[in-house]
Design a protein around this motif. Sequence first.
Motif, PDB file in Angstrom:
ATOM      1  N   THR A 275       0.606  -1.145  -0.260  1.00 23.94           N
ATOM      2  CA  THR A 275      -0.195  -0.077   0.033  1.00 23.94           C
ATOM      3  C   THR A 275       1.009   1.396  -0.415  1.00 23.94           C
ATOM      4  O   THR A 275       0.613   2.631   0.651  1.00 23.94           O
ATOM      5  N   ALA A 276       2.065   0.762  -0.267  1.00 20.98           N
ATOM      6  CA  ALA A 276       3.489   2.007  -0.232  1.00 20.98           C
ATOM      7  C   ALA A 276       2.604   3.002  -1.342  1.00 20.98           C
ATOM      8  O   ALA A 276       3.086   2.080  -2.674  1.00 20.98           O
ATOM      9  N   GLU A 277       3.208   4.216  -1.430  1.00 19.02           N
ATOM     10  CA  GLU A 277       3.652   4.726  -2.724  1.00 19.02           C
ATOM     11  C   GLU A 277       5.184   5.317  -2.354  1.00 19.02           C
ATOM     12  O   GLU A 277       5.454   5.189  -2.505  1.00 19.02           O
ATOM     13  N   ILE A 278       5.301   4.424  -4.259  1.00 17.64           N
ATOM     14  CA  ILE A 278       6.625   4.899  -4.718  1.00 17.64           C
ATOM     15  C   ILE A 278       6.737   5.320  -5.337  1.00 17.64           C
ATOM     16  O   ILE A 278       6.306   5.632  -6.996  1.00 17.64           O
ATOM     17  N   CYS A 279       7.853   6.175  -5.164  1.00 14.42           N
ATOM     18  CA  CYS A 279       8.484   7.438  -6.187  1.00 14.42           C
ATOM     19  C   CYS A 279      10.410   7.365  -6.640  1.00 14.42           C
ATOM     20  O   CYS A 279      10.538   7.347  -5.885  1.00 14.42           O
ATOM     21  N   VAL A 280      10.143   7.229  -7.876  1.00 17.03           N
ATOM     22  CA  VAL A 280      11.681   6.878  -8.390  1.00 17.03           C
ATOM     23  C   VAL A 280      11.910   8.456  -9.106  1.00 17.03           C
ATOM     24  O   VAL A 280      11.359   8.554  -9.951  1.00 17.03           O
ATOM     25  N   VAL A 281      13.451   8.674  -8.452  1.00 15.23           N
ATOM     26  CA  VAL A 281      13.550   9.654  -9.333  1.00 15.23           C
ATOM     27  C   VAL A 281      14.695   9.051 -10.408  1.00 15.23           C
ATOM     28  O   VAL A 281      15.650   9.150  -9.919  1.00 15.23           O
ATOM     29  N   ALA A 282      14.340   9.249 -11.571  1.00 13.55           N
ATOM     30  CA  ALA A 282      15.896   8.694 -12.534  1.00 13.55           C
ATOM     31  C   ALA A 282      16.645   9.722 -13.028  1.00 13.55           C
ATOM     32  O   ALA A 282      15.950  10.966 -13.767  1.00 13.55           O
ATOM     33  N   ASN A 283      18.011   9.552 -12.472  1.00 11.45           N
ATOM     34  CA  ASN A 283      18.580  10.911 -12.726  1.00 11.45           C
ATOM     35  C   ASN A 283      19.655  10.988 -13.617  1.00 11.45           C
ATOM     36  O   ASN A 283      21.148  10.200 -13.781  1.00 11.45           O
ATOM     37  N   ASN A 284      19.862  11.589 -14.537  1.00  7.38           N
ATOM     38  CA  ASN A 284      20.242  11.752 -16.013  1.00  7.38           C
ATOM     39  C   ASN A 284      20.650  10.462 -16.622  1.00  7.38           C
ATOM     40  O   ASN A 284      21.705   9.860 -16.739  1.00  7.38           O
ATOM     41  N   CYS A 285      19.626   9.468 -16.925  1.00 11.75           N
ATOM     42  CA  CYS A 285      20.002   8.001 -17.314  1.00 11.75           C
ATOM     43  C   CYS A 285      20.123   8.272 -18.661  1.00 11.75           C
ATOM     44  O   CYS A 285      19.377   8.483 -19.636  1.00 11.75           O
ATOM     45  N   THR A 286      20.829   7.129 -19.507  1.00  9.47           N
ATOM     46  CA  THR A 286      21.238   6.878 -20.312  1.00  9.47           C
ATOM     47  C   THR A 286      20.773   5.712 -21.006  1.00  9.47           C
ATOM     48  O   THR A 286      21.410   5.782 -22.352  1.00  9.47           O
ATOM     49  N   ASP A 287      20.466   4.689 -20.643  1.00  6.95           N
ATOM     50  CA  ASP A 287      19.629   3.647 -20.060  1.00  6.95           C
ATOM     51  C   ASP A 287      18.303   3.810 -20.830  1.00  6.95           C
ATOM     52  O   ASP A 287      17.745   4.562 -20.913  1.00  6.95           O
ATOM     53  N   ARG A 288      18.396   2.364 -20.437  1.00  8.30           N
ATOM     54  CA  ARG A 288      16.042   1.350 -20.247  1.00  8.30           C
ATOM     55  C   ARG A 288      15.565   2.256 -18.996  1.00  8.30           C
ATOM     56  O   ARG A 288      14.597   1.557 -18.652  1.00  8.30           O
ATOM     57  N   THR A 289      16.264   2.471 -18.360  1.00  8.56           N
ATOM     58  CA  THR A 289      15.469   2.817 -16.780  1.00  8.56           C
ATOM     59  C   THR A 289      14.518   3.595 -16.753  1.00  8.56           C
ATOM     60  O   THR A 289      13.598   2.852 -16.438  1.00  8.56           O
ATOM     61  N   VAL A 290      14.210   4.960 -17.826  1.00  6.56           N
ATOM     62  CA  VAL A 290      13.304   5.389 -17.553  1.00  6.56           C
ATOM     63  C   VAL A 290      11.950   4.802 -18.560  1.00  6.56           C
ATOM     64  O   VAL A 290      10.756   4.659 -18.469  1.00  6.56           O
ATOM     65  N   GLU A 291      12.553   4.185 -19.239  1.00  4.82           N
ATOM     66  CA  GLU A 291      11.255   2.992 -20.630  1.00  4.82           C
ATOM     67  C   GLU A 291      11.092   2.466 -19.695  1.00  4.82           C
ATOM     68  O   GLU A 291       9.499   1.664 -19.549  1.00  4.82           O
ATOM     69  N   ILE A 292      11.707   1.124 -18.711  1.00  3.36           N
ATOM     70  CA  ILE A 292      10.944   0.322 -17.172  1.00  3.36           C
ATOM     71  C   ILE A 292       9.967   0.590 -16.835  1.00  3.36           C
ATOM     72  O   ILE A 292       9.142   0.259 -16.141  1.00  3.36           O
TER      73      ILE A 292
END
Length: 457
Positions: free
Chosen positions: A37-54
């Motif tokens: 039930t927790a909110e998860i906030c991911v902050v992608a910092n200067n990612c040049t791979d597929r992190t944001v796509e995932i």
Amino acid sequence: MHQLVERTTWLSVIVPAHNEEHRIQRTLADLRSALPTAEICVVANNCTDRTVEILRGIALHDPLLTFADIPAVVGKGGAVRVGFNLARGDVVAFVDADGATPAEELRRLVDVLGNADGVIASRWKKGAIVETQQSLKRRILSRGFNYLIRVLFKLPYCDTQCGAKIFKRSAIQDAMESVETSDFSFDVDLLYQLRRLDKCVKEEPSHWADRAGSSVDVKTAVPRMFASMVRLRLKYSPFRFVVPLLDRLAKLKPIAARRTLDVLVLSEHSPHSAATSVIEHEFFETCSKLRGERYRFTYCAAAALSADRVEKGALVKRRRLARLRLPFLYLSTLKDRFDCVIELSPTGRLWWTPLFSLKPKLVFSPLRDRLPAIYGKTRLARAVPSTAMDLAELIDATIIRGGPRLCAQADGSWILIERGNDLSVRRLPLLLAPEGVNVGTLPSIRLEPLRDTVERV
């Protein structure tokens, strides 16, 4: 979906991530299994791979996952602060994306929180379980860094750098406003700010395992962390005037995160006075057009700091005393509250801010050629811009002289304001939240008299 989020997000977990395409999916799956039930906030910092796509793919199936994509380099400290402002839980947890601290261990730390303001996990406190040790080199550096922290800041913790930490939002709200460290020393900066606020933070032995695949370059990270700690110590010492020089020599990039940029305005008269000069009237009128923008102006008028008399001579004398009184008020109460200082000088009378304030300064005066040499590094303007956009541009250009800023917009999105290679103001959008997620709104601009503000401190 909004009703579900509102009911269940008492806990928010912030996960800063840099090029974590091989580990982020497993980490998020473990967190969701342990904290459904927790909110998860991911902050992608200067990612040049597929992190944001995932992250986009996971967000389609997880209504309690939000994420921010930051194309600029803001470091762990900048990423966590963006996540803190994006998160909506009453309890906020930070955890590294490598999964070194098991998700079940994070859940246990939540239960340990109790009446404390925060709990930090420790790999070095008695009772900790470390499955896979770091290399000998890293352990030596870790113990040396911890010794330095104890000497410089008197922090009583065995381990400030373990990735898992949990805090009550009410306890760290004010501390986050003062944190500027953007690299891996962010944890120390935050803990030091909490100590200055007399908050109770417990250290709990943790279950931890070293994970392969770290992108941290020890050769560059260690000297930068050392320089950041020296900077933090100098910032809260009588030698704080050395900080701008250290930033340039060590190429540090402190970043402040602000929902509103606080500006101290020094003038002869208050905005509602009938005696305002032309330049004061133009400034306050243009400020009133900044509706929904990210600034909060606090004015300090010479007339408000003095008791007006009918006799002209007595009035002038008391206004001079008001100017003498301001430095003591500023240094004792206001020095850490503002991002920049604006002086309105229609007659050439000055507040001499370069003598007691290290903040970036902007002076509006038709007599700018008469300003003394101490104003040499101050941004000077003969007239107030006629449009709100031009005034905002001028204020931003002044503020970033003190370093980049993460700033919230009226629609809840965030931007990074920094100086471009040509010294112009560069604004980079940061937040890419999943469609339909409301990340909050900002109040309209407020003009606050200095006296009222000081009473609330």
